[in-house]
Design an enzyme around this catalytic site. Structure first.
Site, PDB file in Angstrom:
ATOM      1  CG  ASP A 411      -1.896  -1.104   1.265  1.00  0.00           C
ATOM      2  OD1 ASP A 411      -2.118  -1.704   0.198  1.00  0.00           O
ATOM      3  OD2 ASP A 411      -2.432  -1.398   2.347  1.00  0.00           O
TER       4      ASP A 411
HETATM    5  P1  NAP Z   1       1.014  -3.959   3.184  1.00  0.00           P
HETATM    6  O1  NAP Z   1       0.334  -2.997   2.275  1.00  0.00           O
HETATM    7  O2  NAP Z   1       0.219  -4.558   4.268  1.00  0.00           O
HETATM    8  O3  NAP Z   1       1.629  -5.098   2.240  1.00  0.00           O
HETATM    9  C1  NAP Z   1       2.441  -6.092   2.733  1.00  0.00           C
HETATM   10  C2  NAP Z   1       2.806  -7.021   1.586  1.00  0.00           C
HETATM   11  O4  NAP Z   1       3.798  -7.913   2.092  1.00  0.00           O
HETATM   12  C3  NAP Z   1       1.651  -7.876   1.091  1.00  0.00           C
HETATM   13  O5  NAP Z   1       1.227  -7.446  -0.180  1.00  0.00           O
HETATM   14  C4  NAP Z   1       2.211  -9.312   1.068  1.00  0.00           C
HETATM   15  O6  NAP Z   1       2.080  -9.837  -0.263  1.00  0.00           O
HETATM   16  C5  NAP Z   1       3.686  -9.132   1.421  1.00  0.00           C
HETATM   17  N1  NAP Z   1       4.181 -10.162   2.338  1.00  0.00           N
HETATM   18  C6  NAP Z   1       3.566 -10.681   3.412  1.00  0.00           C
HETATM   19  N2  NAP Z   1       4.344 -11.609   4.002  1.00  0.00           N
HETATM   20  C7  NAP Z   1       5.489 -11.658   3.287  1.00  0.00           C
HETATM   21  C8  NAP Z   1       6.683 -12.421   3.398  1.00  0.00           C
HETATM   22  N3  NAP Z   1       6.853 -13.330   4.356  1.00  0.00           N
HETATM   23  N4  NAP Z   1       7.656 -12.207   2.495  1.00  0.00           N
HETATM   24  C9  NAP Z   1       7.491 -11.322   1.479  1.00  0.00           C
HETATM   25  N5  NAP Z   1       6.387 -10.569   1.335  1.00  0.00           N
HETATM   26  C10 NAP Z   1       5.385 -10.736   2.226  1.00  0.00           C
HETATM   27  O7  NAP Z   1       2.294  -3.328   3.861  1.00  0.00           O
HETATM   28  P2  NAP Z   1       2.873  -1.852   3.821  1.00  0.00           P
HETATM   29  O8  NAP Z   1       3.147  -1.426   2.421  1.00  0.00           O
HETATM   30  O9  NAP Z   1       3.963  -1.847   4.832  1.00  0.00           O
HETATM   31  O10 NAP Z   1       1.677  -0.940   4.301  1.00  0.00           O
HETATM   32  C11 NAP Z   1       1.201  -0.924   5.630  1.00  0.00           C
HETATM   33  C12 NAP Z   1      -0.293  -0.834   5.642  1.00  0.00           C
HETATM   34  O11 NAP Z   1      -0.744  -0.982   6.996  1.00  0.00           O
HETATM   35  C13 NAP Z   1      -0.797   0.502   5.129  1.00  0.00           C
HETATM   36  O12 NAP Z   1      -1.976   0.329   4.375  1.00  0.00           O
HETATM   37  C14 NAP Z   1      -1.116   1.251   6.414  1.00  0.00           C
HETATM   38  O13 NAP Z   1      -2.114   2.231   6.245  1.00  0.00           O
HETATM   39  C15 NAP Z   1      -1.587   0.113   7.305  1.00  0.00           C
HETATM   40  N6  NAP Z   1      -1.482   0.478   8.729  1.00  0.00           N
HETATM   41  C16 NAP Z   1      -0.283   0.779   9.251  1.00  0.00           C
HETATM   42  C17 NAP Z   1      -0.193   1.213  10.555  1.00  0.00           C
HETATM   43  C18 NAP Z   1       1.111   1.632  11.150  1.00  0.00           C
HETATM   44  O14 NAP Z   1       1.097   2.311  12.171  1.00  0.00           O
HETATM   45  N7  NAP Z   1       2.228   1.253  10.579  1.00  0.00           N
HETATM   46  C19 NAP Z   1      -1.334   1.302  11.341  1.00  0.00           C
HETATM   47  C20 NAP Z   1      -2.559   0.935  10.773  1.00  0.00           C
HETATM   48  C21 NAP Z   1      -2.609   0.532   9.467  1.00  0.00           C
HETATM   49  P3  NAP Z   1       2.127 -11.430  -0.503  1.00  0.00           P
HETATM   50  O15 NAP Z   1       1.007 -11.986   0.312  1.00  0.00           O
HETATM   51  O16 NAP Z   1       1.934 -11.596  -1.966  1.00  0.00           O
HETATM   52  O17 NAP Z   1       3.458 -11.898  -0.041  1.00  0.00           O
END
Ligand code: NAP
Length: 484
Positions: A411
């Site tokens: 994301d």
């Molecule tokens: P993300 O959008 O959740 O994407 C994570 C990606 O990692 C997934 O597409 C998944 O694809 C891949 N993945 C999962 N396990 C894996 C593994 N073992 N090895 C390789 N790839 C793996 O992560 P992000 O880009 O870090 O974004 C964070 C999201 O969380 C945002 O939407 C944010 O708004 C939300 N959020 C964050 C917080 C905060 O405080 N940080 C709080 C609330 C919400 P595959 O399944 O294809 O592997």
């Protein structure tokens, strides 16, 4: 004259403030944490020598019972399980505020009215003015209600993140009217309780205070159950500020300066964190609390149906691309944390730097599942702090980067946030990975991220997918770079 406990509270409060300030940078965070811990020890020591202290045996027993599991849990917790651990500990803080406020109330009813200055039974029991009793006992009511909401709300958040309760957004008919009824019930029970005290009906006051407590505990559950598991970090942050506020008002009730200051600090820090997270996700707090984004994965099915092709790349080709690049920007995401691949990414970074490649890390404020997730993870692997750049600092550098290496992020690099007004993440600031000359994405397959939506970046002609678990893919990649 200033007493020793007062002096201990004053120094403790200063240490809390300085500790919190130092937590704002990974470089000083460890010492900040230590300062706050010393402050807490001082505050505890000061409390022990208060003139009306007793029951030392019970207090020491309680400290031992709390310290042993707390120490063991904190030592053993995995980085990916940190949000639920924070939630559990926050719930304990809420429970403390609840029990202290309840204790103060019961103490007031049983022996004297410290709030009104009128002693039990000494002046012919005139009816007490409603406003006076309400005003004097208000901090205690607030401590009970906020503490109870924070306690059960945090437990539900813990259950969702730990997989003990369905992480889906649970909904039922008349949800909002039911919540409203519970809130009205709490207000009514508070009024009834104060009224009972005014006319010296202490037995009914006890019953009403129990009703207030039960309804507030219920409200915590009802309010958090409908929120999807992925939104829990924001919920935890809101509940954290709730706990802080509960501790601060309880401090007012007890006339304890250290509790007022520490509670206010926690409340303010929790509120600021909530605002920062909501801003970084471009979502209002109301949408997080009352919406269902991040709950059931609505977009996942749609994403899986996409028949566009993603171009794959082998680890050996990646190694050549990166080993002969001038500048590589690494974008860590939630998948890196899940795979626990932080040490490998650091090893790759060192290998590339030895070959004269400039390597930097792009840190999105909400990458991962809790604020500062990526900073903590990479700090654990000894990645030097100056290499971790915030979104605003690194975004202008993508155009000069030969390779943007995205590891388990989705994301936070999704261009739909810029271009697609219909996307649930539209308006969320993102890392400009698409501006790099080449993009390599490490992920296991076509899974979506937190928002459950498709990511056009993975179909960009400049993008190559290195499919696999982040740890395994990085092991292969480092082996290939070594062999160059
Ligand atoms: P993300 O959008 O959740 O994407 C994570 C990606 O990692 C997934 O597409 C998944 O694809 C891949 N993945 C999962 N396990 C894996 C593994 N073992 N090895 C390789 N790839 C793996 O992560 P992000 O880009 O870090 O974004 C964070 C999201 O969380 C945002 O939407 C944010 O708004 C939300 N959020 C964050 C917080 C905060 O405080 N940080 C709080 C609330 C919400 P595959 O399944 O294809 O592997």
């Amino acid at each position: 004259m200033i007493t020793i406990p007062d002096a201990a509270y004053l120094i403790a409060s200063l240490l809390f403030i300085l500790g919190l300030k130092r937590l704002s940078s990974p470089r000083t965070a460890r010492s900040g944490n230590m300062m706050a811990a010393v402050g807490m020890a001082l505050a505890l020591g000061g409390t022990f020598i208060l003139p009306d202290m007793g029951n030392f045996g019970w207090i020491i027993l309680a400290i031992v019972i709390g310290t042993i599991p707390g120490w063991l849990l904190a030592k053993r917790v995995k980085m990916t399980a940190m949000p639920q651990m924070v939630s559990l500990f926050n719930g304990m803080g809420g429970a403390c505020a609840l029990f202290i406020s309840l204790g103060e109330w019961i103490k007031g009813l049983g022996w004297e009215f410290p709030w009104t200055g009128i002693m039990w039974g000494t002046d012919g029991r005139p009816d007490l003015p409603f406003e006076l009793v309400l005003a004097c006992s208000f901090p205690m009511f607030l401590g009970i209600v906020l503490g109870a909401i924070s306690f059960t709300g945090s437990l539900v958040a813990f259950g969702k993140l730990q997989g003990l309760i369905s992480e889906k957004s649970l909904r039922w008919p008349l949800q909002k009217p039911i919540n409203m009824l519970v809130v009205l019930g709490i207000l009514g029970a508070v009024a009834a309780c104060v009224n009972a005290v005014c006319v010296w009906q202490f037995n009914s006051a006890f019953i009403w205070i129990a009703v207030v407590t039960v309804l507030a505990l219920l409200l915590g559950v009802l309010q958090v159950l409908p929120i999807g598991g992925a939104d829990m970090p924001v919920v935890i942050s809101v509940l954290n500020s709730c706990t802080g506020l509960a501790a601060a008002v309880t401090g007012f009730a007890m006339k304890n300066m250290a509790m007022i200051i520490a509670g206010t600090l926690v409340g303010a820090a929790g509120s600021l964190l909530t605002v920062l997270m909501c801003k970084a996700m471009n979502r209002s707090l109301a949408k997080v609390i009352f919406g269902s984004f991040g709950g059931p994965a609505k977009g996942r099915a749609a994403a899986a149906q996409s028949d566009r092709t993603q171009r794959e790349i082998a680890a050996s080709e990646c190694a050549i691309m990166m080993g002969y690049a001038r500048k590589v920007i690494i974008i860590p995401g939630y998948g890196l944390a899940v795979a626990q691949a932080q040490h490998l990414v650091h090893e790759l970074d060192e290998l590339l730097e030895k070959r004269g490649v400039e390597v930097k890390y792009a840190i999105h404020p909400v990458a991962g599942r809790m604020p500062g997730h990526m900073n903590v993870l990479l700090a654990e692997a000894d990645v030097p702090y100056p290499k971790l750049l915030d979104m605003e600092e690194i975004n202008p550098e993508f155009e000069q980067a030969d390779v943007a290496l995205i590891i388990g992020a989705n994301d936070v690099v999704n261009p739909a946030a810029r271009t697609n007004p219909g996307s649930p993440i539209f308006g969320m600031p993102i890392l400009n990975a698409d501006k790099a000359k080449n993009i390599i994405v490490i992920k296991r397959g076509r899974g979506t991220g937190f928002a459950g939506i498709e990511n056009d970046l993975f179909y960009n002609p400049k993008t190559r997918m290195l499919f696999g678990d982040a740890k395994k893919a990085l092991q292969e990649l480092t082996a290939e770079v070594k062999a160059l």
